[in-house]
Design an enzyme around this catalytic site. Structure first.
Site, short mmCIF file in Angstrom:
data_model
loop_
_atom_site.label_atom_id
_atom_site.label_comp_id
_atom_site.label_asym_id
_atom_site.label_seq_id
_atom_site.Cartn_x
_atom_site.Cartn_y
_atom_site.Cartn_z
N GLU A 34 0.84 -1.19 0.00
CA GLU A 34 0.00 0.00 0.00
C GLU A 34 0.88 1.25 0.00
O GLU A 34 0.39 2.35 0.20
CB GLU A 34 -0.97 0.00 1.18
N CYS A 73 -3.35 -3.37 4.58
CA CYS A 73 -2.40 -4.38 5.08
C CYS A 73 -2.81 -5.81 4.73
O CYS A 73 -2.08 -6.76 5.01
CB CYS A 73 -2.24 -4.25 6.59
N HIS A 124 -2.09 -9.68 12.32
CA HIS A 124 -1.50 -8.46 11.77
C HIS A 124 -1.14 -7.55 12.95
O HIS A 124 -1.94 -7.37 13.87
CB HIS A 124 -2.51 -7.76 10.84
N1 CAA Z 1 2.41 3.28 30.66
C1 CAA Z 1 1.85 2.17 30.16
N2 CAA Z 1 0.85 2.18 29.23
C2 CAA Z 1 0.42 3.39 28.81
C3 CAA Z 1 0.97 4.60 29.29
C4 CAA Z 1 2.03 4.51 30.26
N3 CAA Z 1 2.61 5.63 30.75
N4 CAA Z 1 0.35 5.62 28.67
C5 CAA Z 1 -0.58 5.09 27.83
N5 CAA Z 1 -0.53 3.75 27.92
C6 CAA Z 1 -1.30 2.77 27.17
C7 CAA Z 1 -2.77 3.14 27.03
O1 CAA Z 1 -3.53 2.72 28.14
C8 CAA Z 1 -3.15 2.40 25.75
O2 CAA Z 1 -3.34 1.03 26.03
P1 CAA Z 1 -4.80 0.36 25.81
O3 CAA Z 1 -5.18 0.59 24.37
O4 CAA Z 1 -4.57 -1.07 26.11
O5 CAA Z 1 -5.71 1.07 26.75
C9 CAA Z 1 -1.85 2.47 24.91
O6 CAA Z 1 -0.81 2.79 25.83
C10 CAA Z 1 -1.89 3.56 23.87
O7 CAA Z 1 -2.26 4.75 24.50
P2 CAA Z 1 -3.29 5.74 23.79
O8 CAA Z 1 -4.49 5.01 23.30
O9 CAA Z 1 -3.52 6.89 24.70
O10 CAA Z 1 -2.37 6.19 22.57
P3 CAA Z 1 -2.63 7.16 21.38
O11 CAA Z 1 -3.89 7.95 21.56
O12 CAA Z 1 -1.39 7.91 21.22
O13 CAA Z 1 -2.91 6.23 20.10
C11 CAA Z 1 -2.91 4.50 18.51
C12 CAA Z 1 -2.53 4.88 19.95
C13 CAA Z 1 -4.41 4.65 18.32
C14 CAA Z 1 -2.53 3.04 18.28
C15 CAA Z 1 -2.15 5.42 17.54
O14 CAA Z 1 -0.77 5.19 17.64
C16 CAA Z 1 -2.59 5.27 16.08
O15 CAA Z 1 -3.53 5.90 15.64
N6 CAA Z 1 -1.86 4.41 15.30
C17 CAA Z 1 -2.18 4.16 13.90
C18 CAA Z 1 -3.43 3.34 13.72
C19 CAA Z 1 -3.27 1.90 14.12
O16 CAA Z 1 -2.18 1.38 14.27
N7 CAA Z 1 -4.43 1.22 14.28
C20 CAA Z 1 -4.44 -0.19 14.59
C21 CAA Z 1 -5.63 -0.89 14.00
S1 CAA Z 1 -5.75 -0.56 12.25
C22 CAA Z 1 -4.69 -1.68 11.49
O17 CAA Z 1 -4.28 -2.63 12.08
C23 CAA Z 1 -4.26 -1.39 10.09
C24 CAA Z 1 -2.93 -0.74 10.10
O18 CAA Z 1 -1.90 -1.40 10.01
C25 CAA Z 1 -2.87 0.70 10.24
#
Ligand code: CAA
Length: 391
Positions: free
Chosen positions: A83, A115, A237
């Protein structure tokens, strides 16, 4: 009529980039707690392509050892899943075909559905081999995952290519029928043609992924698939490695099981070793997970492994594979570890410079700096044509 020979993955090799950015460096730059990355999303580093690397150079690097081991005489088809392709018309696999000196009597095509398309390539390859078991298909899944600087997605970038030789009587994994498949029109993650970075609704993407886990499992079981307890491990994945844990937890809950975290870790833990250091390699990530499982698990001969392939947008597939007795002699464990260990760690400024880098669109001569120490490099762009070379 004699039973058809099993079809599956005969060889698997992966490659990644010259550079790596650690999540400790990213956290120091953006003020996040590093535990959010290490424990929260399960990531320690992400692969970053050098200026003279892209999906083509990584793909050629991944596929060259496969061709060196088996020859190219039986390869009549190359399917390149990505992609993050380099051209809207020409298949990236044609450059790889050229770099590897594959026979001209071959068809080469590119597939896209986020993906997921590496799995589509695998299934299409299995169909071709079923029609003529003497043929082998080179399946390549290669991607560079790139989100906007400073966005939440930035921590879930990465890059890698996987090359798999699909054939009859495979040495590594027999791919079974049935498959459970699922499609839903969701805008959880996408990249319009005019953008170089992906757009994503992070929370929506996670729930869309989990919805697809349910959907594929439902279809898989309705078609007579294996029961949950028959699987020794599950490859998911991995956009970030903790997603595999979330997905498996969700599958257990969906099947009415009590979730035991030790059981979740037992099922998916070994599949995350490489992705935790490489980051999201989109189409390649599921199969990097398989490489990690085969390299790190005790003997899996004859055991069933579940595969969940998810591509945003969304399309997903669940299928099973049986690990072939004797597979351990065919693994590339040392090379896999070297591919990850050879990367040079870079600082945030260098990473940002590479992230922001793009070729001018003026049709002029634009050589790339000589950075990669890998076997293939993107020499530059001239007259709107990408130029590649073997080192
Ligand atoms: N210590 C330990 N854990 C902590 C922490 C700390 N100090 N601070 C936060 N965390 C944890 C949170 O609790 C959370 O865990 P849970 O989901 O288990 O509750 C995790 O760390 C992430 O924290 P946030 O949700 O607050 O993080 P974020 O808002 O920055 O976003 C994300 C995380 C949504 C994955 C972001 O990185 C993102 O948008 N990534 C791209 C999209 C993606 O990867 N999506 C996955 C599904 S889609 C897919 O699979 C297709 C693809 O390849 C894209």
């Amino acid at each position: 009529m004699p039973a058809a020979a099993p079809i599956g993955i005969h060889d698997l090799s992966f490659a990644t980039t010259q550079y790596a950015l650690t999540h400790a460096t990213l956290a120091a730059h953006n003020g996040a707690r590093v535990a959010k990355y290490h424990q929260g999303i399960g990531q320690y580093a992400m692969s970053v392509p050098a200026a003279d690397e892209d999906v083509v150079t990584m793909a050629a690097d991944a596929a060259a050892p496969v061709v060196a081991r088996h020859g190219a005489d039986r390869i009549r088809t190359v399917v390149f899943a990505t992609e993050s392709s380099v051209d809207q018309s020409k298949a990236a696999g044609v450059y790889v075909h050229s770099l590897l000196g594959l026979p001209s009597a071959a068809r080469v095509v590119e597939l896209k559905q986020a993906c997921y398309s590496g799995t589509a390539a695998l299934q299409f390859a299995a169909g071709l081999v079923h029609r003529d078991p003497a043929q082998q298909v080179l399946v390549i899944a290669a991607d560079v995952s790139r989100y906007e600087l400073g966005s939440a997605g930035e921590a879930t970038q990465g890059a890698a290519a996987v090359a798999m030789l699909i054939g009859a009587d495979p040495a590594l994994v027999r791919i079974e029928e049935p498959s459970g498949v699922f499609t839903a029109d969701i805008m959880d993650f996408w990249r319009p043609n005019y953008l170089t970075t992906a757009l994503v609704d992070g929370r929506e993407s996670i729930s869309a992924y989990l919805q697809a886990v349910e959907g594929t499992w439902k279809d898989y079981t309705e078609r007579g698939g294996r029961t949950l307890d028959e699987f020794s491990a599950f490859c998911y994945h991995q956009p970030f490695t903790k997603m595999a844990h979330k997905a498996h937890r969700h599958l257990l809950q969906h099947c009415g099981r009590t979730v035991d975290e030790a059981e979740v870790t037992r099922a998916v833990g070994l599949t995350t070793a490489y992705n935790a250091e490489i980051g999201n390699s989109y189409t390649a990530s599921l199969y990097v997970g398989l490489a990690a499982l085969l390299d790190h698990a005790d003997d899996l001969s004859g055991r069933a492994v579940g595969f969940l392939s998810y591509g945003s947008g969304s399309v997903a597939e669940f299928f099973a594979g049986t690990v072939v007795p004797g597979y351990r002699a065919r693994l590339r464990t040392a090379a896999n570890r070297t591919a990850i260990g050879r990367r040079t760690e870079i600082g945030y400024d260098r990473y940002r410079h590479l992230h922001e880098r793009s070729f001018p669109c003026d049709g002029g001569d634009h050589p790339t700096p000589n950075e990669t120490t890998g076997p293939y490099r993107l020499v530059g762009l001239a007259d709107h044509k990408r130029l590649y070379a073997t080192r």
